[in-house]
Design a protein around this motif. Structure first.
Motif, short mmCIF file in Angstrom:
data_model
loop_
_atom_site.label_atom_id
_atom_site.label_comp_id
_atom_site.label_asym_id
_atom_site.label_seq_id
_atom_site.Cartn_x
_atom_site.Cartn_y
_atom_site.Cartn_z
N PRO A 62 0.83 -1.21 0.00
CA PRO A 62 0.00 0.00 0.00
C PRO A 62 0.87 1.26 0.00
N THR A 67 1.05 5.62 0.45
CA THR A 67 0.72 6.52 1.57
C THR A 67 -0.56 7.30 1.35
N ARG A 107 -4.55 7.69 0.62
CA ARG A 107 -5.81 6.97 0.80
C ARG A 107 -6.90 7.59 -0.07
N HIS A 136 -9.70 8.98 0.69
CA HIS A 136 -10.18 10.30 1.09
C HIS A 136 -9.20 11.39 0.70
N ASP A 137 -7.92 11.06 0.58
CA ASP A 137 -6.95 12.03 0.09
C ASP A 137 -7.20 12.33 -1.40
N ILE A 143 -3.31 2.19 -3.77
CA ILE A 143 -4.45 2.69 -3.00
C ILE A 143 -5.23 1.48 -2.47
N GLY A 182 -8.38 -0.68 -0.63
CA GLY A 182 -9.82 -0.60 -0.47
C GLY A 182 -10.47 -1.96 -0.58
N ASP A 197 -12.57 2.48 1.49
CA ASP A 197 -11.59 2.33 2.56
C ASP A 197 -12.31 1.89 3.83
N ASP A 205 -11.39 8.51 7.46
CA ASP A 205 -10.88 9.61 8.27
C ASP A 205 -12.04 10.25 9.03
N GLU A 228 -14.98 8.19 1.16
CA GLU A 228 -14.07 7.08 1.43
C GLU A 228 -14.09 6.04 0.32
#
Length: 814
Positions: free
Chosen positions: A239, A241, A243, A245-246, A264, A266, A283, A287, A294
């Motif tokens: 994985p 860094t 995600r 939501h980023d 990514i 999921g 995900d 967050d 997500e």
């Protein structure tokens, strides 16, 4: 048919609609003070986002070279008259720039793919390019420029090219002499392109802004060349860094658009193997920001994905923004394109679905932006329904015991209302009562469930999907936010019946309007029979029926035919076979191709009338281009032609149907009837537009049309203030619209739909909203106590329809 909902293909068309030019956004080039190395002006909109010259070379997978453009701006970037140009890495005295002319536009946040020369190798074709040329790019060194104009550039040094104001952006790669900034972008090869990173940086330093990597061509539809088959052979193993939501961010546009993001993680929550193929991942560790989704859709192009719901995956892919209907003002969908996927495990539990109901859906629909885009505004999911849906883009959502507010259509979709706060019709729909009341709980439902595991429910308005309907929250150009259901509630039939209007008294004249949806002789006998049954049984054989969308005798065949005698004869015969009267017919054939509607169809309005009950006053002189007028005064007031057309040469009727007016006599008293079909809503932005408030450009023409008809009726009433006028038909607009306000100004006419209870004000259902497009209006000479009006619901709420409109009828005592 109202042209906003014209015939369409199934959802497989989701990616076949291409953005067209709305406007050009061409900023003036800046002149900068020379720096130690030559630069042009960084672009705020169009840039060269990726260059690949190894297509078809030894070791290459792709067959063609390509140049990809991107638009960082907030408006469409028009490319008409522009070009991309190429020169070798070390141009000599005889070297010249080669040119590929361009046309079209790059959508905001979108891509534009230009296919160039093909080599003899490679196994994978580019996605359908937006433009094509024959530039033979070097795989290792050269210069590409985006140029305003198509005349070949003449510059051959970095400094000279930086001074040429025609160049919008320039990319030198390999060891190219002509480049922006300190050096050319390094690393280009037969297997590697050079591309801009996250956020499409443009500091005018090619070496810093572009990096080498696996070629990832993306066209304006979001299509890629990668098979995306989920094999995992070349997928990520660890994985990254970043995600989901980023990637999604807290606005409608991803802050990572254009970037290729590795690994990514999921859980696969839904798989679509037809139409727009791909899968959703979500995900499992969200967050704390409610504004960031997500989940995300992974677009696999032409290849059906092989992942399964419940798979835990890693995806390396390019972040793209896809506009299902750019010209219609649609929202964008943040997607992962050209994916490389690794399945880590299977059978994992799915993230819990978010319940959508009256408690979670805000009462306000969208933030106001004075008609501008809301794309870059921070999402406020607790304040606005559109923001809530965007913050849940791709995530699992559910509705419970959902009421159906638009019947199942032939494409396998229906609409439900998830909010009990939206105003209900008395038959189970939700009623649209104003531009400021769009009804926030409307959601389309489609199915991801294989047909072998359960057919899509065939539902009418007022039925319910009991239990839970759940799946990823999608968005498409035909309906906006959509539950792509992996779990479907059970259908509960509410027993909706088709209405039958009240029986008239012998002293009452009955006048109806019916849009029969592009009727022509090639339509099946069943359609004629159903429409005829509606007239005979449900409308009780009105004395006059104003019909809209009667097509010419060969329908959509575009050969100059304008007569409609065969169409009408078949319809009248069907009415007689259903037990109705021997109707007679009056109309005026249009000029070929001048009245809009389906090309070749030559739709028109016309009057059916029962001569045993009411007589038509034939007055010669009416034709397609001659304007009808008013003659006489008082009881001698008459038309100069019957049937006649109201001011057909007025620009208000350009490519639109002209009102048809006829003079009737009922029990010795004249009645003037106007049959209408105003211009369509085509081109308007939708309720769910990224522009708020949406632009309703088609209103302008309808308002002009209303003014022309208002002037004619006012002239008729000036001659005889007691004249009995009935204006009716498909006005393609709402009772609260500028057009209807213009038509009723000064009390010249009154719109009878406003005299119904609010819950009954509809004749058509679109995107889950029961709304008014058809109207009957009457003059002051027809007093309220002598008028009885009814919208007869026989079509719009049912899965089985003879037309997409409900007919209306008025009973009058002249």
């Amino acid at each position: 048919m109202t042209e906003t909902t014209a015939a369409r293909n199934p959802r497989s068309r989701r990616r076949l609609l291409r953005a067209t030019v709305l406007s050009s956004s061409v900023a003036a080039s800046l002149v900068l003070v020379p720096l130690p190395f030559a630069t042009a002006a960084p672009s705020a909109d169009a840039v060269v986002s990726e260059v690949y010259g190894g297509g078809g070379n030894s070791g290459a997978t792709l067959k063609n070279d390509f140049i990809e453009l991107a638009n960082k701006g907030g408006a469409a970037f028009g490319l008409d008259g522009w070009s991309v140009q190429y020169i070798s890495g070390t141009p000599g005295a005889s070297s010249t720039w080669s040119v590929t002319p361009l046309s079209g536009a790059i959508a905001p946040g979108g891509r534009f793919l230009i296919a160039e020369a093909a080599g003899t190798g490679g196994t994978v074709a580019l996605p359908t390019p937006d433009a094509s040329g024959t530039l033979a790019l070097s795989g290792t060194s050269g210069t590409v420029a985006l140029v305003q104009g198509t005349a070949p550039l003449t510059c051959k040094t970095a400094a000279d090219c930086a001074a040429d104001t025609r160049i919008r952006d320039l990319v030198g790669f390999g060891t190219a002499v002509v480049h922006e900034g300190s050096a050319s972008a390094a690393g280009a090869s037969n297997t590697a392109s050079v591309a801009r990173g996250a956020g499409l940086p443009d500091t005018d330093d090619n070496a810093a802004d572009l990096k080498a990597g696996v070629p990832t061509p993306v066209n304006s539809k979001g299509e890629t060349a990668d098979a995306g088959d989920g094999s995992g052979a070349t997928g990520p193993t660890e994985p990254g860094t970043v995600r989901i939501h980023d990637v999604q961010g807290n606005t409608r546009i991803s802050p990572k658009a254009g970037s290729t993001i590795p690994g990514i993680p999921g859980i696969v929550t839904g798989v679509r193997t037809t139409g727009s193929k791909g899968f959703w991942i979500q995900d499992a560790t969200p967050d704390a920001d409610p504004a960031t989704s997500e989940a995300i859709f992974v677009y696999t192009g032409s290849a059906a994905p092989t992942v399964k719901v419940g798979d835990s995956v890693l995806v390396t892919a390019k972040v793209t923004e896809y506009y299902p209907s750019f010209t219609g003002g649609s929202q964008s969908v943040t997607e992962l394109s050209a994916p490389k996927t690794t399945v880590l495990s299977s059978g994992n539990p799915l993230p819990a679905a978010v319940r959508l109901d009256g408690r979670s859906i805000p009462a306000a629909y969208a933030p106001e932006a004075a008609g501008a885009t809301i794309e870059n505004l921070p999402l406020q999911p607790a304040a606005y329904a559109l923001d809530l849906y965007e913050s849940l883009e791709g995530m699992r959502v559910e509705v419970a015991d959902a009421r159906v507010v638009q019947a199942t259509d032939k494409y396998g979709e229906l609409w439900v209302d998830a909010s009990c706060e939206d105003p209900a019709t008395r038959r189970g729909g939700v009623v649209y009562l104003g531009y400021d009341r769009p009804n926030t709980g409307r959601l389309m439902v489609q199915s991801l469930i294989p047909a072998a595991e359960g057919a899509f429910p065939v539902a009418n308005v007022g039925d319910r999907l009991t239990g839970t309907t759940a799946g990823p929250l999608d968005y498409n150009q035909f309906g906006g936010y959509t539950v792509a259901a992996t779990t479907m509630g059970a259908l509960k039939d509410n027993g909706l019946k088709r209405e039958v209007t009240a029986r008239p008294l012998p002293s009452e004249a009955t006048i109806a309007t019916y849009n029969v949806e592009n009727l022509d002789p090639s339509d099946p006998d069943e359609k004629f029979a159903q429409l005829a049954q509606g007239i005979v049984t449900n409308l009780r054989s009105p004395d006059v029926v104003a019909l809209e969308e009667i097509q010419d005798d060969n329908g959509a065949v575009n050969d100059g035919t304008v007569t409609a005698g065969a169409t009408v004869a078949k319809f009248v015969a069907a009415i007689k076979a259903a037990g109705g009267p021997a109707y007679e017919w009056r109309s005026i054939d249009p000029v070929d191709g001048k009245d809009g509607g389906e090309p070749g169809g030559n739709i028109r309005q016309g009057f059916l009338f029962n001569p045993a009950r009411i007589s038509f006053t034939d007055i010669p002189g009416g034709d397609a281009t001659t304007a009808v007028d008013v003659t006489g005064t008082g009881k001698a007031t008459a038309l100069t032609a019957s049937p006649g057309r109201i001011d057909p040469g007025n620009e208000a009727w350009t490519t639109s149907r002209k009102p048809l007016v006829g003079q009737f006599s009922f029990k010795g008293k004249p009645v003037f009837v106007i049959a209408n079909h105003f211009n369509s809503k085509g081109g308007d932005q939708g309720i769910d537009s990224r522009f708020q408030a949406p632009t309703r450009s088609s209103e302008v023409q309808r308002t002009k049309q209303a003014a022309v008809e208002h002037a004619f009726v006012a002239k008729l009433l000036a001659a005889d203030p007691g004249a009995r006028v009935v204006s009716l038909g498909d006005f393609n607009d709402y009772q609260f619209s500028p057009a209807l306000q213009t038509l009723t100004e000064g009390g010249v006419l009154r719109d009878l739909v406003n005299e119904l209870p609010a819950s009954e004000r509809y004749s058509y259902v679109y995107q889950g909203n029961s709304q008014v497009l058809d109207h009957i209006l009457v003059s002051p000479g027809l007093k309220r106590q002598h008028v009885d009006y009814d919208v007869v619901h026989v079509n719009s709420e049912f899965a089985a329809q003879a037309s997409d409109h409900d007919p209306q009828i008025v009973r009058i005592k002249p």
